[in-house]
Design an enzyme around this catalytic site. Structure first.
Site, PDB file in Angstrom:
ATOM      1  N   ARG A 210       4.585  -9.280  19.875  1.00  0.00           N
ATOM      2  CA  ARG A 210       4.506 -10.568  20.570  1.00  0.00           C
ATOM      3  C   ARG A 210       3.274 -11.312  20.100  1.00  0.00           C
ATOM      4  O   ARG A 210       2.283 -10.696  19.695  1.00  0.00           O
ATOM      5  CB  ARG A 210       4.417 -10.362  22.069  1.00  0.00           C
ATOM      6  CG  ARG A 210       5.634  -9.645  22.644  1.00  0.00           C
ATOM      7  CD  ARG A 210       5.668  -9.780  24.158  1.00  0.00           C
ATOM      8  NE  ARG A 210       6.665  -8.934  24.779  1.00  0.00           N
ATOM      9  CZ  ARG A 210       7.976  -9.119  24.735  1.00  0.00           C
ATOM     10  NH1 ARG A 210       8.469 -10.124  24.058  1.00  0.00           N
ATOM     11  NH2 ARG A 210       8.793  -8.297  25.359  1.00  0.00           N
TER      12      ARG A 210
ATOM     13  N   HIS B  47      23.594  -1.530  11.980  1.00  0.00           N
ATOM     14  CA  HIS B  47      24.825  -0.819  12.320  1.00  0.00           C
ATOM     15  C   HIS B  47      25.541  -1.527  13.456  1.00  0.00           C
ATOM     16  O   HIS B  47      24.909  -2.156  14.312  1.00  0.00           O
ATOM     17  CB  HIS B  47      24.505   0.627  12.720  1.00  0.00           C
ATOM     18  CG  HIS B  47      23.817   1.373  11.625  1.00  0.00           C
ATOM     19  ND1 HIS B  47      24.506   1.990  10.615  1.00  0.00           N
ATOM     20  CD2 HIS B  47      22.498   1.568  11.361  1.00  0.00           C
ATOM     21  CE1 HIS B  47      23.646   2.550   9.778  1.00  0.00           C
ATOM     22  NE2 HIS B  47      22.430   2.303  10.211  1.00  0.00           N
TER      23      HIS B  47
ATOM     24  N   THR C 237      10.723  -7.474  16.025  1.00  0.00           N
ATOM     25  CA  THR C 237      12.144  -7.572  16.354  1.00  0.00           C
ATOM     26  C   THR C 237      12.672  -9.004  16.264  1.00  0.00           C
ATOM     27  O   THR C 237      13.880  -9.204  16.315  1.00  0.00           O
ATOM     28  CB  THR C 237      12.400  -7.046  17.780  1.00  0.00           C
ATOM     29  OG1 THR C 237      11.659  -7.859  18.701  1.00  0.00           O
ATOM     30  CG2 THR C 237      11.975  -5.595  17.922  1.00  0.00           C
TER      31      THR C 237
ATOM     32  N   ASN D 217       0.832  -1.191   0.000  1.00  0.00           N
ATOM     33  CA  ASN D 217       0.000   0.000   0.000  1.00  0.00           C
ATOM     34  C   ASN D 217       0.876   1.254   0.000  1.00  0.00           C
ATOM     35  O   ASN D 217       2.100   1.191   0.037  1.00  0.00           O
ATOM     36  CB  ASN D 217      -0.959  -0.035   1.188  1.00  0.00           C
ATOM     37  CG  ASN D 217      -2.289   0.610   0.872  1.00  0.00           C
ATOM     38  OD1 ASN D 217      -2.360   1.594   0.142  1.00  0.00           O
ATOM     39  ND2 ASN D 217      -3.354   0.058   1.429  1.00  0.00           N
TER      40      ASN D 217
ATOM     41  N   GLY E  34      -0.870  -1.544   8.689  1.00  0.00           N
ATOM     42  CA  GLY E  34      -0.286  -0.237   8.449  1.00  0.00           C
ATOM     43  C   GLY E  34       0.644   0.220   9.558  1.00  0.00           C
ATOM     44  O   GLY E  34       0.389   0.008  10.738  1.00  0.00           O
TER      45      GLY E  34
END
Length: 189
Positions: free
Chosen positions: A180, A115, A165, A85, A142
């Protein structure tokens, strides 16, 4: 023979993003994005041809709504029927693969650039990439952010605004920051 900075980048090793070869690749991607993002009124065939010209692989029936932004484009693989989208960003210093039938909401960020944790290495302007793999028939709401190195399994759901993550197993719904597993139903995402 030593590796070029581009070869290091593609291998997921530390590299200098300001390297002239990579800067030229990024400039080509910027030119391509300007053309693609200015083309929403063109036919579906013309937009598909533009996607094929700018990305590493584009399957049949892929839709990417403008504006769309990426680093290089050539590391992005969109399988058949993928939908992105408005306002999606893919930082593709290494491979991003999105599986067949996956739907991605507006403003989603998929990030492969990472990094060093060591401040001295960061001060040298070094970075590296970790690939992102998104399976088949995934729905990403979104504003979600997918961090470097994450794999999202087939049929998973990522709730709007979630920050992913860690890997998401197939068929799992994740929500939140950090994302989660949740018993949330698709209607409440």
């Amino acid at each position: 023979m030593p590796k070029s900075e581009k070869q290091k980048m593609l291998a997921g090793e530390l590299y200098m993003a300001a390297d002239p070869e990579l800067a030229a690749d990024a400039a080509r991607a910027q030119d391509w994005m300007a053309r693609y993002n200015a083309a929403p009124a063109q036919s579906a065939e013309d937009r598909h041809a533009l996607l094929v010209a700018g990305l590493g692989h584009v399957g049949a029936g892929v839709t990417v709504r403008a504006p769309f932004h990426c680093d290089y484009g050539y590391n992005i693989r969109l399988d058949d029927g993928v939908f992105l989208n408005f306002g999606c960003i893919i930082l593709d210093v290494v491979t991003v693969r999105i599986g067949t039938g996956t739907q991605i909401g507006p403003g989603v960020q998929i990030l492969t650039a990472d990094h060093p944790r060591d401040a001295t290495a960061r001060a040298q302007m070094l970075e590296f990439g970790r690939p992102v793999v998104i399976g088949r028939n995934v729905w990403i709401g979104g504003g979600a952010i997918i961090l470097p190195g994450v794999t999202i399994g087939d049929d998973a759901i990522v709730g709007a605004g979630s920050v992913v993550t860690r890997d998401v197993p197939a068929g799992t719904t994740v929500v939140g920051n950090p994302a989660r597993a949740s018993a949330v139903t698709a209607n409440s995402i």
